[in-house]
Design an enzyme around this catalytic site. Structure first.
Site, PDB file in Angstrom:
ATOM      1  N   SER A 138       8.954  -5.021  56.400  1.00 49.30           N
ATOM      2  CA  SER A 138       9.920  -5.770  57.203  1.00 49.30           C
ATOM      3  C   SER A 138       9.968  -7.240  56.795  1.00 49.30           C
ATOM      4  O   SER A 138       8.997  -7.799  56.279  1.00 49.30           O
ATOM      5  CB  SER A 138       9.555  -5.679  58.687  1.00 49.30           C
ATOM      6  OG  SER A 138       8.401  -6.453  58.954  1.00 49.30           O
ATOM      7  N   ASN A 178       7.566   4.794  54.663  1.00 45.43           N
ATOM      8  CA  ASN A 178       8.744   5.647  54.469  1.00 45.43           C
ATOM      9  C   ASN A 178       8.824   6.272  53.072  1.00 45.43           C
ATOM     10  O   ASN A 178       9.417   7.323  52.892  1.00 45.43           O
ATOM     11  CB  ASN A 178      10.036   4.892  54.809  1.00 45.43           C
ATOM     12  CG  ASN A 178      10.220   3.631  53.996  1.00 45.43           C
ATOM     13  OD1 ASN A 178       9.293   3.117  53.376  1.00 45.43           O
ATOM     14  ND2 ASN A 178      11.429   3.105  53.993  1.00 45.43           N
ATOM     15  N   GLU A 205       9.914  -7.099  48.864  1.00 46.65           N
ATOM     16  CA  GLU A 205      11.076  -6.242  49.054  1.00 46.65           C
ATOM     17  C   GLU A 205      11.145  -5.966  50.539  1.00 46.65           C
ATOM     18  O   GLU A 205      10.393  -5.143  51.069  1.00 46.65           O
ATOM     19  CB  GLU A 205      10.913  -4.959  48.222  1.00 46.65           C
ATOM     20  CG  GLU A 205      12.212  -4.169  48.092  1.00 46.65           C
ATOM     21  CD  GLU A 205      12.264  -2.981  49.026  1.00 46.65           C
ATOM     22  OE1 GLU A 205      12.962  -3.109  50.065  1.00 46.65           O
ATOM     23  OE2 GLU A 205      11.618  -1.970  48.754  1.00 46.65           O
ATOM     24  N   CYS A 247      15.029   1.418  53.481  1.00 43.90           N
ATOM     25  CA  CYS A 247      15.506   0.032  53.507  1.00 43.90           C
ATOM     26  C   CYS A 247      16.905  -0.118  52.915  1.00 43.90           C
ATOM     27  O   CYS A 247      17.576  -1.113  53.159  1.00 43.90           O
ATOM     28  CB  CYS A 247      14.521  -0.876  52.779  1.00 43.90           C
ATOM     29  SG  CYS A 247      14.073  -0.271  51.151  1.00 43.90           S
ATOM     30  N   GLU A 252      11.888  -4.836  41.176  1.00 43.23           N
ATOM     31  CA  GLU A 252      10.958  -3.765  40.810  1.00 43.23           C
ATOM     32  C   GLU A 252      11.682  -2.719  39.985  1.00 43.23           C
ATOM     33  O   GLU A 252      12.897  -2.554  40.093  1.00 43.23           O
ATOM     34  CB  GLU A 252      10.360  -3.135  42.074  1.00 43.23           C
ATOM     35  CG  GLU A 252       9.481  -4.099  42.834  1.00 43.23           C
ATOM     36  CD  GLU A 252       8.777  -3.474  44.029  1.00 43.23           C
ATOM     37  OE1 GLU A 252       7.674  -3.923  44.347  1.00 43.23           O
ATOM     38  OE2 GLU A 252       9.341  -2.533  44.639  1.00 43.23           O
ATOM     39  N   SER A 278      19.255   4.211  43.830  1.00 44.63           N
ATOM     40  CA  SER A 278      17.919   3.910  43.303  1.00 44.63           C
ATOM     41  C   SER A 278      17.625   4.746  42.067  1.00 44.63           C
ATOM     42  O   SER A 278      17.834   5.957  42.060  1.00 44.63           O
ATOM     43  CB  SER A 278      16.849   4.196  44.366  1.00 44.63           C
ATOM     44  OG  SER A 278      17.083   3.421  45.511  1.00 44.63           O
ATOM     45  N   ARG A 284      19.468   9.937  54.755  1.00 42.82           N
ATOM     46  CA  ARG A 284      18.278  10.255  53.964  1.00 42.82           C
ATOM     47  C   ARG A 284      17.041   9.785  54.716  1.00 42.82           C
ATOM     48  O   ARG A 284      17.015   8.686  55.266  1.00 42.82           O
ATOM     49  CB  ARG A 284      18.376   9.546  52.601  1.00 42.82           C
ATOM     50  CG  ARG A 284      17.300   9.932  51.624  1.00 42.82           C
ATOM     51  CD  ARG A 284      17.723   9.556  50.210  1.00 42.82           C
ATOM     52  NE  ARG A 284      17.956   8.130  50.076  1.00 42.82           N
ATOM     53  CZ  ARG A 284      17.186   7.312  49.342  1.00 42.82           C
ATOM     54  NH1 ARG A 284      16.156   7.791  48.683  1.00 42.82           N
ATOM     55  NH2 ARG A 284      17.467   6.033  49.259  1.00 42.82           N
ATOM     56  N   THR A 327       7.256  -9.345  58.715  1.00 46.60           N
ATOM     57  CA  THR A 327       5.913  -9.270  58.140  1.00 46.60           C
ATOM     58  C   THR A 327       5.865 -10.002  56.804  1.00 46.60           C
ATOM     59  O   THR A 327       4.882 -10.694  56.493  1.00 46.60           O
ATOM     60  CB  THR A 327       5.494  -7.805  57.948  1.00 46.60           C
ATOM     61  OG1 THR A 327       5.527  -7.148  59.219  1.00 46.60           O
ATOM     62  CG2 THR A 327       4.092  -7.707  57.363  1.00 46.60           C
ATOM     63  N   LYS A 357      -3.097  -1.503  49.758  1.00 47.65           N
ATOM     64  CA  LYS A 357      -3.271  -1.248  51.191  1.00 47.65           C
ATOM     65  C   LYS A 357      -2.063  -0.434  51.645  1.00 47.65           C
ATOM     66  O   LYS A 357      -0.973  -0.968  51.842  1.00 47.65           O
ATOM     67  CB  LYS A 357      -3.354  -2.542  51.998  1.00 47.65           C
ATOM     68  CG  LYS A 357      -3.851  -2.275  53.427  1.00 47.65           C
ATOM     69  CD  LYS A 357      -3.296  -3.212  54.467  1.00 47.65           C
ATOM     70  CE  LYS A 357      -1.935  -2.829  54.968  1.00 47.65           C
ATOM     71  NZ  LYS A 357      -1.845  -1.547  55.725  1.00 47.65           N
TER      72      LYS A 357
END
Length: 418
Positions: free
Chosen positions: A168, A88, A189, A223, A398, A381, A217, A171, A111
């Protein structure tokens, strides 16, 4: 200083090539070109920020308890960092991690998401032009079929010292299990389920503008997008009416390369099906479609921006993240009720609320169980601010002055015999 100069040059090259980089993003994930251009500027800003932070990795001198000793604290790079990023924000999620890692002195293996590898490779080309040495910024694209296997290798190989993942929660938990075998440093995150609370004291027009920005957006595919709107009964009807009008007037579904488009396609068929599932479930339990509600006539991955009212906490759309252009509105009566609903989730990334009551602002900001709070603001952000969540939304932060610490080890040195 050398790392700082290379990162700064990388930033400059991104800005010089921002139009081409933005077009790659729009081609890869469909977001409107204006949003893609914004992402590139945001993405490049992390390289600029960490170019500056590279020269501020300060250690410490601690007064010792014994006269013949001196105590030092050094900060050193953790080593090879494996960076696994989502589709995203295919550029910004890389630079937010890689900028910090390189500033600290780490090398990285990126990756990228299988849907959006080209942005990562384009950044690699500019890294080469900036003089980043070969082997410092590495990209490993792979197919959807190979993603799990590649992720496992990155998390289990003893040569890798650090894992940074955005994606996610499900994951993230798998990667954490893999990383536990070699006790790697991890930054996670993960998923959000952001509440957006509008209290009776709010400026309704500002709340509607913030709601539009926060929810739609990237077609709702971020997220930190709002997933649940909680509106107090005194202004509920006014908010819903104005929000519906704003959606119908200001949002335009279309090709990302069309200048008037504000809503591009969703990333794939599976994403569309999830939005449809959430709407069908809500309507079956008594929710009303105020506007939108179905696939757009443009094609299979396009979906109408949708507003639901009469929503309850028992509906799927308020229990799990939709990740699409769906805005469900829940009516509430008291502040305590709103905070309880907002916090009734196992994740806590971002939260938003609108209020003109100073005491309420302090209370609610402190009580919301999230890592980031927007008060009378729908877009929060920025490179200077620590990005991350609590509960099952992740580990670490971050960006900001805190972001570089994720890639540094603290070493204590005791000098004796003095």
């Amino acid at each position: 200083q050398e790392r700082s100069a290379r990162l700064r040059r990388w930033y400059e090259l991104m800005m010089e090539n921002k139009e081409e980089l933005a077009r790659i993003i729009t081609a890869e994930n469909g977001k409107p070109l204006k949003e893609a251009q914004g992402e590139i500027v945001y993405s490049a800003s992390f390289l600029e920020w960490f170019a500056e932070e590279a020269r501020r990795i300060y250690g410490d001198v601690i007064p010792a308890s014994a006269k013949d000793r001196r105590v030092l604290v050094l900060k050193q790079p953790v080593g090879v960092a494996a960076v696994i990023t989502p589709w995203n924000f295919p550029s910004a999620m890389i630079t937010r991690k890689v900028g910090a890692a390189l500033a600290a002195g780490c090398t990285v293996v990126v990756k990228p998401a299988e849907d959006t590898p080209l942005s990562a490779l384009a950044l690699g080309e500019l890294a080469n032009q900036a003089g980043i040495p070969a082997g410092v910024y590495n990209v490993v694209p792979c197919s959807r079929q190979q993603t799990a296997a590649v992720g496992e290798v990155l998390c289990t190989d003893p040569l890798v010292s650090k894992i940074s993942f955005t994606g996610s929660t499900a994951t993230g938990k798998i990667l954490l299990k893999h990383a536990a075998g070699t006790v790697k440093r991890v930054s996670m995150e993960l998923g959000g389920h952001a509440p957006f609370i509008v209290f009776d004291s709010a400026d309704v027009d500002r709340a509607v503008a913030g709601a539009l920005a926060s929810k739609f957006r990237n077609s709702g595919q971020t997220c930190v997008c709002t997933n649940r709107f909680l509106v107090q009964k005194g202004i509920h009807d006014e908010f819903v009416e104005k929000f519906a009008k704003a959606i119908e007037k200001e949002l335009h579904v279309g090709n990302g390369f069309d200048a008037k488009t504000t809503q591009g396609p969703l990333i794939n068929e599976k994403a569309v099906e999830k939005v449809e599932k959430h709407i069908k479930d809500a309507v079956s339990q008594g929710a009303s479609i105020v506007t939108g509600g179905k696939r757009h006539s443009l094609g299979k991955n396009f979906f109408e921006p949708t507003l639901l009212s009469n929503v309850t906490t028992k509906m799927l759309c308020t229990q799990e993240e939709t990740f699409g252009p769906l805005a469900p509105v829940i009516r509430f009566e008291t502040e305590a009720e709103a905070v309880a609903i907002a916090n009734a989730a196992n994740v806590g990334l971002a939260g938003y609320f609108y209020s003109q009551d100073p005491a309420q602002i302090w209370r609610v900001a402190e009580q919301l169980e999230v890592g980031m709070v927007g008060v009378n603001e729908g877009i929060i952000s920025s490179v200077e601010c620590p990005f991350g969540g609590v509960k099952e939304s992740g580990l670490g932060r971050e960006g900001s002055k805190y972001g570089i610490d994720e890639y540094l080890e603290i070493k204590y040195v005791c000098l004796g015999g003095l």
